[in-house]
Design a protein around this motif. Structure first.
Motif, short mmCIF file in Angstrom:
data_model
loop_
_atom_site.label_atom_id
_atom_site.label_comp_id
_atom_site.label_asym_id
_atom_site.label_seq_id
_atom_site.Cartn_x
_atom_site.Cartn_y
_atom_site.Cartn_z
N VAL A 154 -54.11 6.47 16.13
CA VAL A 154 -54.48 7.00 14.82
C VAL A 154 -54.28 5.95 13.73
O VAL A 154 -53.22 5.33 13.64
N PHE A 155 -55.32 5.76 12.89
CA PHE A 155 -55.26 4.86 11.75
C PHE A 155 -55.58 5.67 10.51
O PHE A 155 -56.72 6.11 10.32
N ASP A 156 -54.58 5.89 9.67
CA ASP A 156 -54.77 6.65 8.43
C ASP A 156 -55.11 5.67 7.31
O ASP A 156 -54.29 4.85 6.90
N PHE B 206 -70.80 -4.71 7.87
CA PHE B 206 -69.57 -4.44 8.61
C PHE B 206 -69.20 -5.61 9.52
O PHE B 206 -68.06 -6.07 9.54
N VAL B 207 -70.17 -6.10 10.26
CA VAL B 207 -69.93 -7.21 11.19
C VAL B 207 -69.56 -8.48 10.43
O VAL B 207 -68.62 -9.20 10.79
N HIS B 208 -70.28 -8.74 9.34
CA HIS B 208 -70.03 -9.97 8.57
C HIS B 208 -68.68 -9.93 7.88
O HIS B 208 -67.88 -10.87 8.01
N ASP B 209 -68.39 -8.86 7.16
CA ASP B 209 -67.14 -8.80 6.40
C ASP B 209 -65.92 -8.68 7.30
O ASP B 209 -64.82 -9.10 6.92
N GLY B 210 -66.10 -8.12 8.49
CA GLY B 210 -65.01 -8.03 9.44
C GLY B 210 -64.84 -9.27 10.28
O GLY B 210 -63.88 -9.37 11.06
N ARG B 211 -65.78 -10.22 10.14
CA ARG B 211 -65.76 -11.45 10.95
C ARG B 211 -65.60 -11.08 12.44
O ARG B 211 -64.77 -11.65 13.15
N LEU B 212 -66.40 -10.15 12.88
CA LEU B 212 -66.24 -9.60 14.23
C LEU B 212 -66.89 -10.51 15.27
O LEU B 212 -68.11 -10.76 15.20
N PRO B 213 -66.14 -10.99 16.25
CA PRO B 213 -66.69 -11.88 17.28
C PRO B 213 -67.36 -11.09 18.41
O PRO B 213 -66.88 -11.05 19.54
N VAL C 98 -63.17 -3.23 5.36
CA VAL C 98 -63.09 -3.62 6.76
C VAL C 98 -62.05 -4.71 7.00
O VAL C 98 -61.40 -4.75 8.05
N GLY C 99 -61.84 -5.59 6.01
CA GLY C 99 -60.83 -6.63 6.18
C GLY C 99 -59.45 -6.03 6.36
O GLY C 99 -58.68 -6.44 7.23
N SER C 100 -59.13 -5.03 5.53
CA SER C 100 -57.83 -4.36 5.64
C SER C 100 -57.71 -3.60 6.95
O SER C 100 -56.64 -3.57 7.57
N VAL C 101 -58.80 -2.96 7.36
CA VAL C 101 -58.79 -2.20 8.60
C VAL C 101 -58.56 -3.12 9.80
O VAL C 101 -57.77 -2.82 10.69
N MET C 102 -59.25 -4.26 9.81
CA MET C 102 -59.06 -5.20 10.90
C MET C 102 -57.62 -5.72 10.91
O MET C 102 -57.03 -5.94 11.97
N GLY C 103 -57.04 -5.90 9.73
CA GLY C 103 -55.65 -6.33 9.66
C GLY C 103 -54.71 -5.30 10.26
O GLY C 103 -53.74 -5.64 10.95
N MET C 104 -54.99 -4.00 10.02
CA MET C 104 -54.18 -2.93 10.60
C MET C 104 -54.25 -2.96 12.12
O MET C 104 -53.25 -2.81 12.81
N ILE C 105 -55.46 -3.16 12.63
CA ILE C 105 -55.65 -3.18 14.08
C ILE C 105 -54.91 -4.37 14.70
O ILE C 105 -54.21 -4.23 15.71
N LYS C 106 -55.06 -5.54 14.09
CA LYS C 106 -54.40 -6.73 14.62
C LYS C 106 -52.88 -6.59 14.57
O LYS C 106 -52.17 -7.01 15.48
N ARG D 170 -61.06 7.34 31.06
CA ARG D 170 -61.80 7.20 29.81
C ARG D 170 -61.37 5.91 29.09
O ARG D 170 -60.29 5.36 29.37
N PRO D 171 -62.19 5.45 28.14
CA PRO D 171 -61.79 4.28 27.34
C PRO D 171 -60.69 4.63 26.36
O PRO D 171 -60.39 5.80 26.11
N ARG D 172 -60.08 3.61 25.79
CA ARG D 172 -59.10 3.81 24.72
C ARG D 172 -59.82 4.38 23.49
O ARG D 172 -60.90 3.92 23.13
N ILE D 173 -59.21 5.37 22.84
CA ILE D 173 -59.86 6.04 21.71
C ILE D 173 -59.02 5.87 20.46
O ILE D 173 -57.82 6.16 20.45
N GLY D 174 -59.66 5.38 19.40
CA GLY D 174 -59.01 5.22 18.10
C GLY D 174 -59.65 6.12 17.07
O GLY D 174 -60.87 6.24 17.02
N LEU D 175 -58.84 6.74 16.25
CA LEU D 175 -59.30 7.64 15.20
C LEU D 175 -58.98 7.04 13.84
O LEU D 175 -57.82 6.74 13.55
N PHE D 176 -60.00 6.85 13.01
CA PHE D 176 -59.84 6.32 11.66
C PHE D 176 -60.16 7.44 10.67
O PHE D 176 -61.32 7.89 10.60
N LEU D 177 -59.17 7.88 9.94
CA LEU D 177 -59.34 9.05 9.08
C LEU D 177 -58.85 8.78 7.67
O LEU D 177 -58.12 7.82 7.41
#
Length: 364
Positions: free
Chosen positions: A318-320, A159-166, A337-345, A270-277
């Motif tokens: 919410v991220f569907d 997950f960390v590698h494919d997402g290129r997560l810093p 994960v690449g597509s998911v990170m793109g949605m977030i960005k 509370r922290p920001r909460i994101g839901l991935f479904l």
């Protein structure tokens, strides 16, 4: 057929389907020896160091397991560096399990190094990683049902590698049985419900480290029970964690009403909460049947009521992921994960705020 007979048959079928669902993704990995370090190194391979806090007991039977499925009364710490083969030799989103340990680093995931740490050494390792990689953000991952320790380590490294997560990756591993049967599902749910205090302990340890400026939680499936319990525990004691900025719930195996109640109890700090479904999450539809028909948070349609209004009121992002497809709907966020990170960005680039209507989030 008598109602009790129908119940017995349906539970039998559910158990059989559950076994198929949860064991399919792990069928190709070896049963022992995965975390024994390989002496072979490949220059083009990527090294992903994972820091670990766990309530599992040390394994006494398999040195390549490190930690067993048995619980421990005290938190233990470790570090495992996973070598991931060159991008041209693998398919992103998948774990290339070694056919036999220690594996071939040219085409398989292998363990480059592994060792136990004490609490002081764990803190020093976090600080060292921050300094060496010029990072101040940590990502704490909480795995779900049917995870052995090596499953969780390798999945997180992927997950960390494919997402290129810093980020500085930290894994919290609770003592899941790592078995795909109905009894293990019930066992894991009970254990997950008792693991929140240990996650709070790990959170406090990371939060106290001056090298860390921001913490994000990512939990998967049943691991979201652990995460919510930890957040509730911290809130009930009147304490906030200033560095905890984000919580991402991926395919959460939690009742919708339970989630809304828990989030409401966290208060305004509370922290920001994101839901991935995913609306087609087969595993969660089965979980719903095992839970007596209680709707699972991770496979709702966020456009339907009462979900839409409740999520908007609680300001849940919410991220569907339904449209991403793929074979494993329950772990889609990790495989894509690449597509998911793109949605977030994209969402952040648009400047979307927490209070906006979740119906806008489902279309991106």
């Amino acid at each position: 057929m008598h109602p009790r007979g129908r119940t017995a048959v349906s539970m039998h079928v559910a158990a059989a389907v559950l076994t198929v669902l949860v064991s399919a993704s792990c069928s190709m990995r070896p049963l022992q020896g995965v975390l024994v370090p390989s002496s072979e190194a490949v220059e083009a391979a990527s090294q992903v160091p994972i820091l670990i806090g766990t309530t599992r007991a040390r394994s006494s039977s398999d040195p390549g397991e490190m930690f067993s499925r048995e619980p421990s009364s005290e938190m233990a710490f470790a570090q495992v560096t996973v070598s991931i083969p060159p991008d041209g030799s693998r398919k992103a989103g998948e774990i290339q399990w070694p056919l036999s340990p220690p594996g071939d680093p040219r085409k398989e995931f292998v363990t480059a190094s592994a060792g136990y740490l004490d609490r002081t050494e764990f803190g020093a390792a976090v600080s060292s990683a921050a300094k060496a990689r010029h990072l101040t953000k940590t990502l704490v991952f909480v795995h779900g049902f049917n995870n052995r320790f090596d499953d969780a380590v390798y999945r997180y490294a992927q997950f960390v590698h494919d997402g290129r997560l810093p980020v500085i990756p930290i894994l919290f591993s609770w003592p899941s049985q790592g078995a795909g049967n109905l009894g293990s599902y019930d066992h894991d749910r009970k254990v997950a419900g008792r693991s929140g205090s240990a996650l709070t302990e790990l959170l406090d340890t990371v939060n106290a480290n001056p090298a860390v400026k921001e913490i994000t939680f990512v939990c998967h499936s049943m691991g979201c029970l652990v995460t919510l319990d930890a957040l509730r525990s911290r809130a009930s004691h009147g304490g906030s964690v200033p560095k905890l900025k984000n919580v991402a719930l991926v395919a959460p195996d939690i009742g919708f009403d339970e989630f809304i109640s828990a989030v409401g109890a966290l208060g305004p700090r509370r922290p920001r909460i994101g839901l991935f479904l995913s609306q087609d999450d087969t595993a969660l539809k089965l979980s719903k049947s095992l839970a007596g028909g209680t709707t699972r948070l991770g496979d709702i349609n966020p456009q339907d009521e009462p979900y839409k209004s409740a999520l908007a009121q609680q300001k849940i992002l919410v991220f569907d992921l339904t449209h991403l497809g793929g074979d494993d709907s329950h772990s889609r966020a990790f495989g894509e994960v690449g597509s998911v990170m793109g949605m977030i960005k994209q969402r952040l680039a648009q400047g979307q705020q927490l209070g906006e209507d979740p119906s806008r989030t489902a279309s991106h």
